[in-house]
Motif scaffolding. Structure first.
Motif, PDB file in Angstrom:
ATOM      1  N   TRP A  44       0.847  -1.194   0.000  1.00  0.00           N
ATOM      2  CA  TRP A  44       0.000   0.000   0.000  1.00  0.00           C
ATOM      3  C   TRP A  44       0.882   1.244   0.000  1.00  0.00           C
ATOM      4  O   TRP A  44       1.851   1.327   0.739  1.00  0.00           O
ATOM      5  CB  TRP A  44      -0.909   0.013   1.226  1.00  0.00           C
ATOM      6  CG  TRP A  44      -2.009  -0.997   1.153  1.00  0.00           C
ATOM      7  CD1 TRP A  44      -2.048  -2.207   1.775  1.00  0.00           C
ATOM      8  CD2 TRP A  44      -3.213  -0.890   0.405  1.00  0.00           C
ATOM      9  NE1 TRP A  44      -3.213  -2.860   1.460  1.00  0.00           N
ATOM     10  CE2 TRP A  44      -3.953  -2.078   0.623  1.00  0.00           C
ATOM     11  CE3 TRP A  44      -3.748   0.076  -0.432  1.00  0.00           C
ATOM     12  CZ2 TRP A  44      -5.185  -2.311   0.038  1.00  0.00           C
ATOM     13  CZ3 TRP A  44      -4.990  -0.157  -1.017  1.00  0.00           C
ATOM     14  CH2 TRP A  44      -5.696  -1.333  -0.776  1.00  0.00           C
ATOM     15  N   ASN A  78      -8.079   2.367  -1.783  1.00  0.00           N
ATOM     16  CA  ASN A  78      -8.756   2.553  -0.504  1.00  0.00           C
ATOM     17  C   ASN A  78      -9.160   4.021  -0.410  1.00  0.00           C
ATOM     18  O   ASN A  78      -8.331   4.885  -0.129  1.00  0.00           O
ATOM     19  CB  ASN A  78      -7.831   2.168   0.655  1.00  0.00           C
ATOM     20  CG  ASN A  78      -8.524   2.258   1.998  1.00  0.00           C
ATOM     21  OD1 ASN A  78      -9.471   3.009   2.180  1.00  0.00           O
ATOM     22  ND2 ASN A  78      -8.039   1.485   2.955  1.00  0.00           N
ATOM     23  N   GLU A  83      -4.939   5.342  -0.242  1.00  0.00           N
ATOM     24  CA  GLU A  83      -3.848   4.425  -0.540  1.00  0.00           C
ATOM     25  C   GLU A  83      -4.222   3.499  -1.699  1.00  0.00           C
ATOM     26  O   GLU A  83      -5.393   3.182  -1.901  1.00  0.00           O
ATOM     27  CB  GLU A  83      -3.508   3.574   0.684  1.00  0.00           C
ATOM     28  CG  GLU A  83      -2.959   4.382   1.842  1.00  0.00           C
ATOM     29  CD  GLU A  83      -2.714   3.523   3.058  1.00  0.00           C
ATOM     30  OE1 GLU A  83      -1.611   3.626   3.615  1.00  0.00           O
ATOM     31  OE2 GLU A  83      -3.615   2.757   3.450  1.00  0.00           O
ATOM     32  N   ARG A  85      -2.536   0.009  -4.228  1.00  0.00           N
ATOM     33  CA  ARG A  85      -1.504  -1.018  -4.371  1.00  0.00           C
ATOM     34  C   ARG A  85      -1.775  -1.838  -5.615  1.00  0.00           C
ATOM     35  O   ARG A  85      -2.895  -1.905  -6.114  1.00  0.00           O
ATOM     36  CB  ARG A  85      -1.400  -1.914  -3.148  1.00  0.00           C
ATOM     37  CG  ARG A  85      -2.569  -2.857  -2.948  1.00  0.00           C
ATOM     38  CD  ARG A  85      -2.281  -3.835  -1.805  1.00  0.00           C
ATOM     39  NE  ARG A  85      -3.387  -4.721  -1.584  1.00  0.00           N
ATOM     40  CZ  ARG A  85      -3.613  -5.858  -2.251  1.00  0.00           C
ATOM     41  NH1 ARG A  85      -2.786  -6.225  -3.202  1.00  0.00           N
ATOM     42  NH2 ARG A  85      -4.650  -6.608  -1.983  1.00  0.00           N
TER      43      ARG A  85
END
Length: 144
Positions: A44, A78, A83, A85
């Motif tokens: 993340w 998110n 964040e 990833r």
């Protein structure tokens, strides 16, 4: 100042401070971050405005080699924390350089300052009320 006037002012402040705090807390302006350059990894990572933002949009646009990646199959986002990833099996390799565009809201520095002052004041009010109640009880018992 009489005890009753003090009580009235204290009660008004106890009610007013949280209401003012909520209005400042909701006073955020919309912004768009365009083409932020990031490294897409399996860990993340935060977007540039993560510390400043009050909230983020549900969706972001992630571009790798002029191709828009798909959320879920290429990356995860998110929107609570700002964040993102890489997802295993993504069409972008681990460590790829991507451009990210997203919408967010942020409070001005002055709004954040006023809100922190109101929060601190709201924290002190219950103690002031307890002190007032003690003084009022002692006054009624004619000990003061």
């Amino acid at each position: 100042m009489s005890v009753w006037k003090f009580a009235a002012v204290t009660l008004l402040l106890i009610v007013a401070a949280p209401v003012l705090g909520l209005s400042y807390d909701n006073a955020a302006k919309p912004y768009t971050a365009t083409n932020e350059t990031h490294t897409l990894t399996d860990s993340w990572r935060s977007v540039d405005e993560a510390d400043r933002a009050a909230s983020f949009s549900d969706e972001i646009v992630v571009v790798y080699n002029e191709t828009t990646l798909d959320e879920g199959s290429d990356y995860r986002w998110n929107d609570s924390t700002g964040e993102f990833r890489r997802v295993n099996g993504s069409s972008a390799p681990d460590g790829a350089t991507v451009d990210i565009t997203y919408d967010y809201t942020a409070r001005s520095d002055s709004t954040k300052g006023v809100n922190s002052i109101l929060s601190a004041g709201a924290t002190a009010f219950p103690y002031l009320l307890l002190m007032f109640m003690a003084v009022a009880v002692l006054n009624l018992m004619e000990l003061i």
